[in-house]
Design an enzyme around this catalytic site. Structure first.
Site, PDB file in Angstrom:
ATOM      1  N   TYR A 184       1.059   7.899   1.612  1.00 26.97           N
ATOM      2  CA  TYR A 184       0.990   6.886   2.498  1.00 26.97           C
ATOM      3  C   TYR A 184      -0.898   7.102   1.835  1.00 26.97           C
ATOM      4  O   TYR A 184      -1.996   7.770   2.555  1.00 26.97           O
ATOM      5  CB  TYR A 184       0.605   6.459   3.448  1.00 26.97           C
ATOM      6  CG  TYR A 184       0.108   5.496   4.240  1.00 26.97           C
ATOM      7  CD1 TYR A 184       0.411   3.561   3.017  1.00 26.97           C
ATOM      8  CD2 TYR A 184      -1.375   5.279   4.560  1.00 26.97           C
ATOM      9  CE1 TYR A 184      -0.469   2.863   3.197  1.00 26.97           C
ATOM     10  CE2 TYR A 184      -1.984   4.122   4.520  1.00 26.97           C
ATOM     11  CZ  TYR A 184      -1.597   2.586   4.361  1.00 26.97           C
ATOM     12  OH  TYR A 184      -2.035   2.111   4.615  1.00 26.97           O
ATOM     13  N   HIS A 185      -1.341   6.547   1.243  1.00 28.05           N
ATOM     14  CA  HIS A 185      -2.946   6.978   0.850  1.00 28.05           C
ATOM     15  C   HIS A 185      -3.630   5.257   1.746  1.00 28.05           C
ATOM     16  O   HIS A 185      -3.200   4.341   1.490  1.00 28.05           O
ATOM     17  CB  HIS A 185      -3.027   5.957  -0.802  1.00 28.05           C
ATOM     18  CG  HIS A 185      -3.928   6.335  -1.524  1.00 28.05           C
ATOM     19  ND1 HIS A 185      -5.333   6.514  -1.354  1.00 28.05           N
ATOM     20  CD2 HIS A 185      -4.182   7.712  -2.815  1.00 28.05           C
ATOM     21  CE1 HIS A 185      -6.093   7.123  -1.993  1.00 28.05           C
ATOM     22  NE2 HIS A 185      -5.693   7.677  -2.529  1.00 28.05           N
ATOM     23  N   GLY A 186      -4.615   5.960   2.680  1.00 26.47           N
ATOM     24  CA  GLY A 186      -5.480   5.335   3.286  1.00 26.47           C
ATOM     25  C   GLY A 186      -6.483   4.745   2.616  1.00 26.47           C
ATOM     26  O   GLY A 186      -6.894   4.973   0.709  1.00 26.47           O
ATOM     27  N   GLU A 200      -2.871   0.954  -3.660  1.00 24.75           N
ATOM     28  CA  GLU A 200      -2.884   0.806  -2.219  1.00 24.75           C
ATOM     29  C   GLU A 200      -3.871   1.144  -1.247  1.00 24.75           C
ATOM     30  O   GLU A 200      -3.623   0.167  -0.475  1.00 24.75           O
ATOM     31  CB  GLU A 200      -1.465   1.633  -1.834  1.00 24.75           C
ATOM     32  CG  GLU A 200      -0.898   2.018  -0.480  1.00 24.75           C
ATOM     33  CD  GLU A 200       1.007   2.903  -0.384  1.00 24.75           C
ATOM     34  OE1 GLU A 200       1.375   2.019  -0.156  1.00 24.75           O
ATOM     35  OE2 GLU A 200      -0.433   4.143   0.200  1.00 24.75           O
TER      36      GLU A 200
END
Length: 316
Positions: free
Chosen positions: A115-117, A188
């Site tokens: 998951y890309h912050g 994202e």
């Protein structure tokens, strides 16, 4: 006369500004506002400064040692260790960083999907800790805009950051490397929020590469990554601007010392009987399961800060 009024009076007499007292309180309000804005952006800017400083140190190392070897060769390992140690110390101090599930990484090649912050600083922490613990390099697929940033060429080469064409990924996997990718990418990073919604769109190239290379996919997620750094709420103008230019014009803010824990999930083994679409859905489900298990939804900055004092870690 209050202390503030007295201070204004003294300052007025000292610099001979006749109407300073009249505008003093306005100046205080403006100063506090500017200070608050700087606090919001100071940590992201500091991270950017350290990234460029890292590149400068690598250039100095290259020139002093007259290093001409391939940036991915073992010749650079001492420099990588120094860089990884710096970022690992930063991770421990600022975010109390923890890495769990390293045993789920295969000894051979594999694709790590994460998951890309808003800022992928957690991913940088992961790379650093992995190299220090296992002396292993994980090659990273990055958005094309990263390669347009000036002054980072050597750092990107030494740390194994690549545009991620199908041929490059297959070659890296064939050579036994781990390859990581965030299917959500910049979109994202910009437009996901504390709900931790995956924004993969129709991205499925990673699944096709995994099938072609016959390697497993390993899901990964960092707890509280959106509480550490956030983007301003989505505005139609910025969304349209990104979709037309593919450039991230929205600046991240924050940088609070919340707790970061990266969890590496169980690998999804290669299955010759599965389709690309099915593998994408299986991977998405695995990442979402990590988020559901380890993240409070919606994310809470206050809780993420309190996690720094919580020694109990749910890993089962």
């Amino acid at each position: 006369m209050t202390y503030l009024s007295y201070f204004a009076y003294v300052l007025e007499e000292w610099i001979a500004v006749e109407y300073l007292k009249k505008y003093f309180f306005h100046m205080v309000i403006i100063s506090v506002t500017i200070s608050a804005i700087l606090v919001f952006f100071i940590v992201p800017l500091t991270i950017l400064f350290f990234i460029y400083l890292t590149n400068v140190l690598l250039i100095i190392y290259q020139r002093n040692g007259e290093v001409k070897a391939d940036p991915l060769s073992d010749v650079w390992d001492s420099a990588r260790k120094t860089v990884a140690s710096f970022w690992d110390i930063y991770a421990r101090i600022w975010h109390g960083y923890e890495l769990h599930g390293v045993e789920n990484l295969p000894e051979g090649p594999g694709i790590v999907v994460y998951y890309h912050g808003a800022i992928p600083i957690d991913y940088l922490y992961f790379l650093s800790r992995l190299f220090l613990w296992k002396k292993r390099l994980c090659l990273s697929v990055a958005d094309h805009f990263v390669f347009r940033l000036p002054g980072l060429k050597l750092l990107l080469e030494v740390t194994g950051v690549m545009p991620g064409t199908r041929e490059e990924c297959l070659s890296a996997l064939k050579n036994g490397h781990l390859v990581s990718i965030s299917p959500g990418g910049v979109r994202e990073a910009l437009f996901s929020d504390e709900s931790y919604q995956l924004m993969w769109g129709n991205r499925k190239g990673f699944a096709q590469v995994a099938l072609d290379a016959k390697v497993p996919i390993i899901p990964m997620y960092t707890q509280n990554v959106r509480e550490g750094y956030r983007m301003f709420k989505e505005r139609r103008f910025f969304r349209q601007l990104y979709e037309s230019t593919r450039l991230p014009f929205t600046p991240p803010y924050g940088g609070l010392p919340v707790k970061f824990r990266t969890y590496i999930g169980e690998p999804i083994p290669y299955d010759p009987n599965i389709t690309t679409d099915e593998l994408v859905e299986k991977t998405k489900t695995a990442v979402q399961a990590l988020i559901k298990k380890h993240q409070t939804i919606p994310g809470s900055i206050w809780k993420a800060l309190l996690d720094r004092f919580d020694k109990h870690c749910k890993t089962d």
